[in-house]
Design a protein around this motif. Structure first.
Motif, PDB file in Angstrom:
ATOM      1  N   UNK A 291       0.810  -1.225   0.000  1.00  0.00           N
ATOM      2  CA  UNK A 291       0.000   0.000   0.000  1.00  0.00           C
ATOM      3  C   UNK A 291       0.841   1.273   0.000  1.00  0.00           C
ATOM      4  N   UNK A 292       2.170   1.121   0.108  1.00  0.00           N
ATOM      5  CA  UNK A 292       3.028   2.302   0.217  1.00  0.00           C
ATOM      6  C   UNK A 292       3.868   2.554  -1.033  1.00  0.00           C
ATOM      7  N   UNK A 293       3.537   1.895  -2.133  1.00  0.00           N
ATOM      8  CA  UNK A 293       4.304   2.069  -3.366  1.00  0.00           C
ATOM      9  C   UNK A 293       3.426   2.773  -4.395  1.00  0.00           C
ATOM     10  N   UNK A 294       3.693   4.045  -4.701  1.00  0.00           N
ATOM     11  CA  UNK A 294       2.831   4.790  -5.631  1.00  0.00           C
ATOM     12  C   UNK A 294       2.904   4.286  -7.069  1.00  0.00           C
ATOM     13  N   UNK A 295       3.871   3.415  -7.368  1.00  0.00           N
ATOM     14  CA  UNK A 295       3.978   2.863  -8.716  1.00  0.00           C
ATOM     15  C   UNK A 295       2.934   1.774  -8.976  1.00  0.00           C
ATOM     16  N   UNK A 296       2.381   1.208  -7.922  1.00  0.00           N
ATOM     17  CA  UNK A 296       1.494   0.055  -8.066  1.00  0.00           C
ATOM     18  C   UNK A 296       0.053   0.418  -7.740  1.00  0.00           C
TER      19      UNK A 296
ATOM     20  N   UNK B 238      -3.716  -0.648  -6.125  1.00  0.00           N
ATOM     21  CA  UNK B 238      -4.061  -1.163  -4.805  1.00  0.00           C
ATOM     22  C   UNK B 238      -4.987  -2.368  -4.937  1.00  0.00           C
ATOM     23  N   UNK B 239      -4.666  -3.443  -4.247  1.00  0.00           N
ATOM     24  CA  UNK B 239      -5.531  -4.617  -4.221  1.00  0.00           C
ATOM     25  C   UNK B 239      -6.738  -4.321  -3.340  1.00  0.00           C
ATOM     26  N   UNK B 240      -7.926  -4.597  -3.858  1.00  0.00           N
ATOM     27  CA  UNK B 240      -9.148  -4.343  -3.085  1.00  0.00           C
ATOM     28  C   UNK B 240      -9.957  -5.605  -2.811  1.00  0.00           C
ATOM     29  N   UNK B 241      -9.997  -6.515  -3.803  1.00  0.00           N
ATOM     30  CA  UNK B 241     -10.923  -7.645  -3.734  1.00  0.00           C
ATOM     31  C   UNK B 241     -10.216  -8.943  -4.097  1.00  0.00           C
ATOM     32  N   UNK B 242     -10.632 -10.026  -3.456  1.00  0.00           N
ATOM     33  CA  UNK B 242     -10.274 -11.378  -3.871  1.00  0.00           C
ATOM     34  C   UNK B 242     -11.574 -12.077  -4.256  1.00  0.00           C
ATOM     35  N   UNK B 243     -11.626 -12.606  -5.479  1.00  0.00           N
ATOM     36  CA  UNK B 243     -12.848 -13.251  -5.967  1.00  0.00           C
ATOM     37  C   UNK B 243     -12.628 -14.750  -6.118  1.00  0.00           C
ATOM     38  N   UNK B 244     -13.593 -15.534  -5.645  1.00  0.00           N
ATOM     39  CA  UNK B 244     -13.564 -16.988  -5.793  1.00  0.00           C
ATOM     40  C   UNK B 244     -14.862 -17.427  -6.473  1.00  0.00           C
ATOM     41  N   UNK B 245     -14.856 -18.618  -7.052  1.00  0.00           N
ATOM     42  CA  UNK B 245     -16.013 -19.108  -7.817  1.00  0.00           C
ATOM     43  C   UNK B 245     -16.428 -20.486  -7.318  1.00  0.00           C
ATOM     44  N   UNK B 246     -17.738 -20.649  -7.064  1.00  0.00           N
ATOM     45  CA  UNK B 246     -18.242 -21.880  -6.458  1.00  0.00           C
ATOM     46  C   UNK B 246     -19.689 -22.134  -6.903  1.00  0.00           C
ATOM     47  N   UNK B 247     -19.979 -23.254  -7.626  1.00  0.00           N
ATOM     48  CA  UNK B 247     -19.015 -24.220  -8.128  1.00  0.00           C
ATOM     49  C   UNK B 247     -18.189 -23.588  -9.246  1.00  0.00           C
ATOM     50  N   UNK B 248     -17.066 -24.244  -9.577  1.00  0.00           N
ATOM     51  CA  UNK B 248     -16.178 -23.652 -10.558  1.00  0.00           C
ATOM     52  C   UNK B 248     -16.489 -24.196 -11.943  1.00  0.00           C
ATOM     53  N   UNK B 249     -17.011 -23.317 -12.794  1.00  0.00           N
ATOM     54  CA  UNK B 249     -17.503 -23.715 -14.109  1.00  0.00           C
ATOM     55  C   UNK B 249     -16.413 -24.342 -14.973  1.00  0.00           C
ATOM     56  N   UNK B 250     -15.330 -23.591 -15.241  1.00  0.00           N
ATOM     57  CA  UNK B 250     -14.310 -24.059 -16.172  1.00  0.00           C
ATOM     58  C   UNK B 250     -13.610 -25.322 -15.668  1.00  0.00           C
TER      59      UNK B 250
ATOM     60  N   UNK C  62      -8.841 -10.890   4.706  1.00  0.00           N
ATOM     61  CA  UNK C  62      -9.263  -9.947   5.734  1.00  0.00           C
ATOM     62  C   UNK C  62      -8.084  -9.438   6.558  1.00  0.00           C
ATOM     63  N   UNK C  63      -7.062 -10.262   6.739  1.00  0.00           N
ATOM     64  CA  UNK C  63      -5.850  -9.812   7.429  1.00  0.00           C
ATOM     65  C   UNK C  63      -5.201  -8.641   6.702  1.00  0.00           C
ATOM     66  N   UNK C  64      -5.359  -8.614   5.376  1.00  0.00           N
ATOM     67  CA  UNK C  64      -4.767  -7.559   4.562  1.00  0.00           C
ATOM     68  C   UNK C  64      -5.785  -6.468   4.216  1.00  0.00           C
ATOM     69  N   UNK C  65      -6.936  -6.496   4.877  1.00  0.00           N
ATOM     70  CA  UNK C  65      -7.939  -5.473   4.644  1.00  0.00           C
ATOM     71  C   UNK C  65      -8.651  -5.589   3.311  1.00  0.00           C
ATOM     72  N   UNK C  66      -8.689  -6.801   2.744  1.00  0.00           N
ATOM     73  CA  UNK C  66      -9.301  -7.011   1.432  1.00  0.00           C
ATOM     74  C   UNK C  66     -10.715  -7.569   1.560  1.00  0.00           C
ATOM     75  N   UNK C  67     -11.477  -7.370   0.515  1.00  0.00           N
ATOM     76  CA  UNK C  67     -12.863  -7.831   0.433  1.00  0.00           C
ATOM     77  C   UNK C  67     -12.897  -9.175  -0.290  1.00  0.00           C
ATOM     78  N   UNK C  68     -13.733 -10.091   0.174  1.00  0.00           N
ATOM     79  CA  UNK C  68     -13.891 -11.388  -0.486  1.00  0.00           C
ATOM     80  C   UNK C  68     -15.260 -11.454  -1.160  1.00  0.00           C
ATOM     81  N   UNK C  69     -15.236 -11.647  -2.475  1.00  0.00           N
ATOM     82  CA  UNK C  69     -16.469 -11.808  -3.244  1.00  0.00           C
ATOM     83  C   UNK C  69     -16.538 -13.235  -3.768  1.00  0.00           C
ATOM     84  N   UNK C  70     -17.708 -13.844  -3.626  1.00  0.00           N
ATOM     85  CA  UNK C  70     -17.909 -15.175  -4.197  1.00  0.00           C
ATOM     86  C   UNK C  70     -18.837 -15.091  -5.399  1.00  0.00           C
TER      87      UNK C  70
END
Length: 407
Positions: free
Chosen positions: A166-171, A173-185, A204-212
């Motif tokens: 979160x402290x590198x202005x070149x990059x 910012x990660x906000x979300x982690x997405x998972x798929x259930x059931x997994x189509x492919x 959640x330890x890294x302050x990110x949101x989990x979307x399913x």
């Protein structure tokens, strides 16, 4: 004669390269009708569970639905289905959207407040492969893929390595982690609860949101014999399709916090998803939810029956990993040299003169999807019966023998 014709086509096409993604899309764009020999055959369509038609209970509920303007939040059927789904997932609120693609897109738009924010997602996920890059194209969200394993999971170590500082202005910012259930492919694989919990803990330890992306979440819940709540309680948002295995004609649901849903309402509106009297669609969705267990039981049972049948007759032409068939999707692997999935699927849709003589008034065509150059996807759904599966297996056996003898 048909086999010689097909073989000639193969030799003609052998120099052409067909991408996995092109073939994966083909399963939704195949002409199932024919005025040729066998036009009176029963067509067993296994391309997708989106092909189900609304049943009589759904049609009656749609006819009887009391509706209102949902943009003004006055549609009682929409209120009912949103409350039901929010309660089912143990979340504060829910939203009805026209499609799963829109559900995933508005979720990413609401979660990622700044253009250029990043979502970590599987490299074989529907959100990454089959939604036209909408999160980047429309929402300005940057996708960061991690490698999906064959069971739809991915490495937690790789997940951690992809989270941006979160402290590198070149990059970004990660906000979300997405998972798929059931997994189509990955063939309808069901994510283990332990994996979901571990993803959520790290995120959640890294302050990110989990979307399913739970387009077929009810399939996963049935396979695990757990209530849907148990599969999403560690997630911050979830989407679920009403028009796949559940069999409703239109619609998906999105659930999360009240604040999140309020944001998605604005996002849905700008995408053209604000509808006036969609309660007629919600009415069918409510019937679909009430029949969920029955539908899942049926679909999974005939998928297992089909996979086991193919395992017995596939020989040196087709293979299937029976234990990997965990829900209603069956991936068949073409192992015969010189044979492609496209060829095999084309032959399934034809009736030869020999078949017409042998089976007479009991002719069958099977429509399945060439998922890659060597993989055929079949999907079971509530509009297929046990008799349909028996007929499909007989057709597969006949075609497998034909290719076994000719190539």
């Amino acid at each position: 004669m048909a086999s010689r014709f097909l073989l000639a086509n193969v030799l003609h096409r052998r120099g052409n390269k067909i991408s996995n993604w092109t073939l994966g899309a083909c399963c939704y764009h195949m002409d199932v009708g024919s005025a040729e020999l066998g036009s009176d055959a029963r067509v067993i369509d296994m391309r997708s569970d989106v092909l189900t038609k609304p049943n009589k209970r759904m049609r009656q509920a749609m006819a009887d639905a009391v509706v209102g303007d949902d943009v003004f939040r006055e549609d009682p059927m929409i209120h009912e289905i949103q409350a039901k789904v929010a309660n089912m997932f143990g979340m504060e609120a829910a939203l009805f959207v026209p499609s799963g693609t829109m559900g995933n897109l508005v979720a990413m738009m609401a979660h990622c407040s700044n253009r250029g924010d990043e979502v970590i997602l599987g490299d074989k996920s529907h959100l990454f492969l089959f939604e036209q890059g909408g999160i980047a194209q429309v929402a300005g969200v940057h996708p960061m893929p991690v490698i999906n394993r064959n069971d739809g999971t991915f490495s937690i170590k790789e997940l951690k390595s992809k989270i941006r500082p979160t402290d590198d202005p070149h990059q970004t910012l990660t906000r979300v982690v997405s998972i798929e259930n059931t997994h189509n492919f990955c063939g309808g694989r069901v994510l283990p609860l332990s994996f979901i919990e571990e993803v959520a803990e790290v995120s959640h330890e890294h302050g990110l949101i989990v979307h399913m992306d739970g387009a077929r979440l009810m399939n996963a819940a049935y396979a695990l014999d757990r209530p849907p709540l148990d599969l999403v309680k560690k997630c911050d948002s979830v989407s679920m399709c009403l028009s796949k295995g559940l069999g409703a004609p239109v619609g998906s649901m999105l659930a999360g916090t009240t604040e999140f849903i309020e944001k998605t309402i604005r996002c849905r509106k700008v995408l053209g998803g604000g509808m006036r009297q969609p309660g007629i669609l919600a009415a069918a969705g409510l019937v679909a939810l009430s029949e969920a267990d029955m539908r899942m039981a049926h679909d999974h049972e005939i998928a297992s029956k089909f996979a086991k049948g193919i395992a017995k007759i596939g020989g040196s032409v087709i293979e299937v990993d029976v234990p990997a068939v965990e829900s209603n999707i069956i991936m068949l692997h073409v192992v015969k040299e010189g044979l492609t999935s496209e060829m095999f699927c084309q032959r399934l849709r034809e009736v030869t003169e020999e078949e017409s003589r042998k089976f007479k008034d009991n002719l069958t065509k099977v429509v399945a999807g060439p998922w890659s150059t060597t993989c055929v996807r079949g999907v079971t759904h509530f509009d297929l019966s046990h008799d349909d599966i028996d007929r499909a297996l007989r057709k597969f056996e006949y075609v497998i023998k034909e290719f076994s003898d000719s190539l």
